[in-house]
Design a protein around this motif. Structure first.
Motif, PDB file in Angstrom:
ATOM      1  N   THR A  34       0.816  -1.610  -0.177  1.00 49.54           N
ATOM      2  CA  THR A  34       0.237   0.183   0.105  1.00 49.54           C
ATOM      3  C   THR A  34       0.692   1.462  -0.011  1.00 49.54           C
ATOM      4  O   THR A  34       0.533   2.405  -0.874  1.00 49.54           O
ATOM      5  CB  THR A  34      -0.771  -0.092   1.151  1.00 49.54           C
ATOM      6  OG1 THR A  34      -1.805  -0.791   1.233  1.00 49.54           O
ATOM      7  CG2 THR A  34      -1.775   1.518   1.476  1.00 49.54           C
ATOM      8  N   SER A  38       0.958   4.148  -3.209  1.00 49.73           N
ATOM      9  CA  SER A  38       0.583   5.496  -2.660  1.00 49.73           C
ATOM     10  C   SER A  38       1.708   6.379  -3.899  1.00 49.73           C
ATOM     11  O   SER A  38       1.483   7.688  -4.246  1.00 49.73           O
ATOM     12  CB  SER A  38       0.860   5.440  -1.200  1.00 49.73           C
ATOM     13  OG  SER A  38       1.895   6.041  -1.161  1.00 49.73           O
ATOM     14  N   GLY A 228     -12.584   4.178  10.313  1.00 53.91           N
ATOM     15  CA  GLY A 228     -12.515   3.426   9.276  1.00 53.91           C
ATOM     16  C   GLY A 228     -13.801   3.263   8.432  1.00 53.91           C
ATOM     17  O   GLY A 228     -14.602   1.985   7.936  1.00 53.91           O
ATOM     18  N   PRO A 245     -12.917   7.449   4.135  1.00 54.95           N
ATOM     19  CA  PRO A 245     -13.246   6.566   3.467  1.00 54.95           C
ATOM     20  C   PRO A 245     -13.306   6.507   2.520  1.00 54.95           C
ATOM     21  O   PRO A 245     -13.304   5.825   0.992  1.00 54.95           O
ATOM     22  CB  PRO A 245     -13.326   5.202   4.305  1.00 54.95           C
ATOM     23  CG  PRO A 245     -13.068   6.091   5.797  1.00 54.95           C
ATOM     24  CD  PRO A 245     -12.504   7.576   5.319  1.00 54.95           C
ATOM     25  N   MET A 248     -12.223   7.995  -0.428  1.00 55.41           N
ATOM     26  CA  MET A 248     -11.025   6.883  -0.408  1.00 55.41           C
ATOM     27  C   MET A 248     -11.326   6.324  -2.452  1.00 55.41           C
ATOM     28  O   MET A 248     -10.799   5.601  -3.879  1.00 55.41           O
ATOM     29  CB  MET A 248     -10.071   6.120   0.048  1.00 55.41           C
ATOM     30  CG  MET A 248      -9.376   5.109  -0.327  1.00 55.41           C
ATOM     31  SD  MET A 248      -8.456   4.427   1.281  1.00 55.41           S
ATOM     32  CE  MET A 248     -10.421   3.437   1.638  1.00 55.41           C
ATOM     33  N   TYR A 249     -12.311   5.203  -1.907  1.00 53.43           N
ATOM     34  CA  TYR A 249     -13.307   4.934  -2.202  1.00 53.43           C
ATOM     35  C   TYR A 249     -13.822   4.698  -3.779  1.00 53.43           C
ATOM     36  O   TYR A 249     -13.026   4.635  -4.966  1.00 53.43           O
ATOM     37  CB  TYR A 249     -14.866   4.095  -2.037  1.00 53.43           C
ATOM     38  CG  TYR A 249     -15.352   3.370  -2.906  1.00 53.43           C
ATOM     39  CD1 TYR A 249     -15.123   2.043  -3.203  1.00 53.43           C
ATOM     40  CD2 TYR A 249     -16.979   3.745  -3.433  1.00 53.43           C
ATOM     41  CE1 TYR A 249     -15.989   1.131  -4.050  1.00 53.43           C
ATOM     42  CE2 TYR A 249     -17.263   3.474  -4.053  1.00 53.43           C
ATOM     43  CZ  TYR A 249     -17.159   1.754  -3.901  1.00 53.43           C
ATOM     44  OH  TYR A 249     -18.054   1.689  -5.240  1.00 53.43           O
ATOM     45  N   GLY A 261      -5.967   6.566  -4.662  1.00 56.10           N
ATOM     46  CA  GLY A 261      -6.862   6.421  -3.295  1.00 56.10           C
ATOM     47  C   GLY A 261      -5.785   5.759  -2.626  1.00 56.10           C
ATOM     48  O   GLY A 261      -6.007   5.862  -1.465  1.00 56.10           O
ATOM     49  N   THR A 262      -5.012   4.770  -3.012  1.00 54.61           N
ATOM     50  CA  THR A 262      -3.643   4.190  -1.759  1.00 54.61           C
ATOM     51  C   THR A 262      -3.036   5.350  -0.922  1.00 54.61           C
ATOM     52  O   THR A 262      -2.564   5.731  -0.025  1.00 54.61           O
ATOM     53  CB  THR A 262      -2.805   3.830  -1.581  1.00 54.61           C
ATOM     54  OG1 THR A 262      -2.219   3.809  -3.611  1.00 54.61           O
ATOM     55  CG2 THR A 262      -3.666   2.733  -2.969  1.00 54.61           C
ATOM     56  N   SER A 265      -5.399   6.878   1.876  1.00 52.94           N
ATOM     57  CA  SER A 265      -5.613   5.738   2.595  1.00 52.94           C
ATOM     58  C   SER A 265      -4.176   6.305   3.497  1.00 52.94           C
ATOM     59  O   SER A 265      -4.522   5.665   5.093  1.00 52.94           O
ATOM     60  CB  SER A 265      -5.673   4.592   2.397  1.00 52.94           C
ATOM     61  OG  SER A 265      -4.281   3.455   1.350  1.00 52.94           O
ATOM     62  N   ILE A 268      -5.474   7.961   6.046  1.00 58.11           N
ATOM     63  CA  ILE A 268      -6.551   7.724   7.251  1.00 58.11           C
ATOM     64  C   ILE A 268      -5.523   7.254   8.295  1.00 58.11           C
ATOM     65  O   ILE A 268      -5.730   7.908   8.873  1.00 58.11           O
ATOM     66  CB  ILE A 268      -7.442   6.856   6.235  1.00 58.11           C
ATOM     67  CG1 ILE A 268      -8.118   6.886   5.893  1.00 58.11           C
ATOM     68  CG2 ILE A 268      -8.195   6.224   7.338  1.00 58.11           C
ATOM     69  CD1 ILE A 268      -9.012   6.599   4.707  1.00 58.11           C
ATOM     70  N   LEU A 269      -4.401   6.322   8.246  1.00 61.28           N
ATOM     71  CA  LEU A 269      -3.734   5.780   8.272  1.00 61.28           C
ATOM     72  C   LEU A 269      -2.636   7.213   9.601  1.00 61.28           C
ATOM     73  O   LEU A 269      -2.922   6.943  10.543  1.00 61.28           O
ATOM     74  CB  LEU A 269      -2.530   5.515   8.160  1.00 61.28           C
ATOM     75  CG  LEU A 269      -1.099   4.556   8.372  1.00 61.28           C
ATOM     76  CD1 LEU A 269      -2.006   3.359   9.363  1.00 61.28           C
ATOM     77  CD2 LEU A 269      -0.346   3.868   7.766  1.00 61.28           C
TER      78      LEU A 269
END
Length: 289
Positions: A34, A38, A228, A245, A248-249, A261-262, A265, A268-269
């Motif tokens: 992932t 990115s 999430g 989320p 991102m989708y 998208g990654t 993510s 988000i992390l």
């Protein structure tokens, strides 16, 4: 003697090898992939789908200049604060009010609250959707009381999702606080009452300080799980409410930009890590006093 120590060491840790391998294969390796993706222009269609290229920090530069990302971050923070505060407070209130009730009453109320939590997220979202829709239960109650109907999912979509998520997740907090409150000694509360403390003083100066570590741990767990949340938001509002989320989708699977998208993510992390560090620092600060 040295050979014996080596055999003893192998005997202790050889049984951990399968678990470690599974963790590396299904947890560590996907995270590494992932992070790598990115930094690429990976896509589901077009030339990038067959021959991806390493683009460095281009995806992250794009995020910084993308106003939609900033809007999604703000929406996510509002959704987080509302959901976490609602679940934490409501879960504690229910657990506290049931503390001195008889076992039958606690089982009945507990079963009612747990009914929402045991539902799969999508099923709970459909139930919440039918509650907030124009012809749903909430508007039926409003019109029955002589109040005007409100298009909740159109006018207040974020509020509707926050309330639905609170309803769905409160049972977890209730169970955590029930366990913590059951371990609070009744003698301490009785001593405080004898010294002249009323019920509210007993709650805020005795009970809550005793279980503050449980409150902090529960708050952190709810924050990470809420961060999430996808099914609840997407099922109720489609893309009207774009938390990270959902955003991102959309970028990864609707616009086919997997690389971008990654990268989202990873944002988000990062937010999850920031909140975790914040909670841990508060807990350590309080514990050091």
């Amino acid at each position: 003697m040295e050979v014996y120590k080596k055999k003893n060491f192998l005997g202790k840790y050889i049984y951990l090898v399968p678990a470690v391998l599974l963790m590396l294969l299904f947890f560590v390796w996907p995270i590494i992939l992932t992070i790598y993706y990115s930094f690429t222009n990976l896509a589901l269609t077009g030339s990038a789908a067959s021959s991806q290229e390493f683009v460095g920090i281009a995806n992250y530069k794009r995020m910084l200049s993308d106003s939609a990302v900033k809007t999604s971050v703000v929406t996510t923070i509002i959704f987080l604060i509302g959901s976490v505060a609602g679940q934490t407070i409501l879960g504690f209130v229910i657990a506290y009010l049931m503390r001195e009730k008889n076992r039958i009453f606690r089982r009945i109320v507990g079963a009612v609250v747990l009914a929402a939590w045991v539902m799969p997220e999508t099923v709970a979202a459909i139930c919440a959707y039918t509650f907030f829709t124009d012809k749903g239960t909430l508007n039926l109650l409003l019109t029955s009381g002589g109040l005007p109907m409100v298009s909740w999912l159109f006018r207040y979509p974020l509020l509707s999702v926050v309330l639905a998520n609170i309803w769905h997740g409160t049972a977890f907090s209730m169970m955590v606080y029930q366990s913590a409150l059951d371990n609070v000694s009744g003698e301490v509360a009785e001593s405080a009452m004898i010294d002249g403390a009323n019920r509210l003083q007993n709650l805020f100066y005795i009970t809550i300080p005793i279980i503050k570590d449980t409150i902090m741990t529960n708050t952190m767990l709810i924050t990470l799980s809420t961060l999430g949340t996808f099914g609840m938001v997407y099922t109720m509002t489609s893309t009207t409410v774009q938390t990270l989320p959902v955003f991102m989708y959309i970028r990864a699977f609707k616009n086919y930009e997997l690389g971008y998208g990654t990268a989202i993510s990873m944002l988000i992390l990062l937010i999850g890590v920031i909140f975790s560090i914040f909670y841990v620092k508060i807990q350590n600060k309080d514990g050091g006093k």
